[in-house]
Write an enzyme that holds these catalytic residues in place. Structure first.
Site, short mmCIF file in Angstrom:
data_model
loop_
_atom_site.label_atom_id
_atom_site.label_comp_id
_atom_site.label_asym_id
_atom_site.label_seq_id
_atom_site.Cartn_x
_atom_site.Cartn_y
_atom_site.Cartn_z
N HIS A 198 42.49 -7.89 -7.09
CA HIS A 198 42.39 -8.91 -6.12
C HIS A 198 41.40 -9.80 -5.91
CE1 HIS A 198 42.28 -9.42 -1.19
NE2 HIS A 198 43.64 -9.86 -1.63
N HIS A 225 40.16 -18.45 -1.96
CA HIS A 225 41.30 -17.75 -1.20
C HIS A 225 41.47 -18.64 0.32
CE1 HIS A 225 42.26 -15.23 2.17
NE2 HIS A 225 43.08 -14.77 1.57
O1 G3P Z 1 48.03 -11.60 -2.46
C1 G3P Z 1 48.18 -9.98 -1.92
C2 G3P Z 1 47.08 -10.36 -0.80
O2 G3P Z 1 46.18 -10.85 -1.65
C3 G3P Z 1 47.52 -11.23 0.38
O3 G3P Z 1 46.50 -11.42 1.24
O4 G3P Z 1 44.99 -12.83 2.19
O5 G3P Z 1 44.17 -11.45 0.49
O6 G3P Z 1 45.66 -13.64 -0.04
P1 G3P Z 1 45.39 -12.31 0.85
CA CA Z 2 46.23 -13.14 -2.27
#
Ligand code: G3P
Ligand code: CA
Length: 307
Positions: free
Chosen positions: A42, A84
């Protein structure tokens, strides 16, 4: 398995062109690999290094991640950027919307010092001054050596993002090699991508939280019904364009989905990739539920568990 993409693969194979058959084989291999458990780093190994930077991606690869997760925004001059937030303030020394800055302005920012300040126990002098990366830079560095799990962030801000992204992935050979999946909270964004190229595995993200009126859970886009109302038809509607669903699991310490949700998704051929799971006990609980992959800031923890 997702009907739409299997039909598309059959069409490719029947085209009898050697390159297209090779592409069908690569996509088939990717879909087969997705049947195994997937470690999705992530924002890279963002529990260890500043998210969406070379140190984070390098660590993710060293830790054995199957997919690098990238969130995408666009610069003022149309470059696809791995970051992000809509704005620069949290993860760089800049400020304001990403889309208000040119590529040159974005590349001049420090995207690492914030991490050292926020996480002194993991600080590293090498992180200070690292850059925001373009999607092109990441693909040019890793090519087909890793798979990419790309999120279209805030697609309503960037109407042209879907087309730019698909063109980039095709031109770089990543669709042909079965090296990319695309995720979004926006059903419209995913359906646009599906219409542009039906051979890219798609994952529908959902975010469940308590409704303000106290009526139970709600999904923030309002498209997918809450877990206690979601029907077989709702899962099937997702399976028409996506290979999987990506739910949050917990909100404010309370579960928002359960093992039954995973089973129901599986009944419709949908993979379940849960996010964002950093606690080892939680990882084990979800493995017991039978999820097919997890997004985590700590791919090393998940790797240890699934080995
Ligand atoms: O993409 C899965 C997760 O990353 C979604 O939440 O806000 O971390 O992009 P975010
Ligand atoms: Ca994400």
């Amino acid at each position: 398995m997702n009907t739409a993409i299997r039909c598309s693969l059959a069409t490719l194979a029947l085209g009898l062109s050697v390159p297209l058959t090779a592409q069908a084989d690569a996509l088939e291999q990717q879909l087969d690999d997705l049947q195994d458990f997937q470690i999705i780093a992530h924002r890279g190994a963002s529990g260890h290094a500043p998210e969406h930077t070379w140190p984070s991606y390098e660590k993710a690869r060293e830790m054995g991640a199957d997919y690098l997760e990238l969130d995408l925004h666009m610069s003022a001059d149309g470059e696809l950027m791995a970051i992000h937030d809509d704005t620069l303030d949290r993860t760089t020394d800049g400020s304001g919307p990403v889309k208000a800055h040119t590529l040159a302005e974005l590349k001049a920012l420090d995207a690492g010092s914030w991490f050292n300040a926020a996480h002194p126990e993991q600080a590293d002098d090498a992180y200070a001054g690292v850059n925001i990366l373009t999607l092109d830079e990441v693909i040019d560095r890793y090519g087909n050596d890793v798979r990419y799990y790309i999120e279209t962030k805030s697609p309503e801000r960037y109407p042209e993002l879907q087309r730019e992204l698909v063109e980039t992935l095709v031109n770089k050979g990543l669709v042909e090699s079965g090296s990319v999946a695309i995720q979004s909270f926006s059903q419209d964004s995913l359906q646009q991508i599906h219409a542009l190229n039906a051979d890219i595995p798609l994952v529908q993200l959902v975010w469940y939280s308590p409704a303000e009126d106290g009526s139970g859970l709600t999904e923030w886009t309002g498209v997918t019904p809450p877990p206690d109302e979601i029907t077989d038809a709702d899962f099937q509607a997702i399976a028409d364009y996506a290979v999987g669903i990506g739910p949050n699991v917990v909100h404010d310490g309370e579960d928002v989905i359960d093992a039954g949700f995973v089973e129901q998704a599986h009944n419709h051929g949908l993979l379940v990739h849960a996010y964002t799971i950093n606690d080892v006990d939680q990882m084990q609980r979800l493995l017991d539920w039978g999820v097919d992959g997890m997004f985590t800031n700590f791919p090393d923890r998940l790797k240890t568990l699934v080995e």
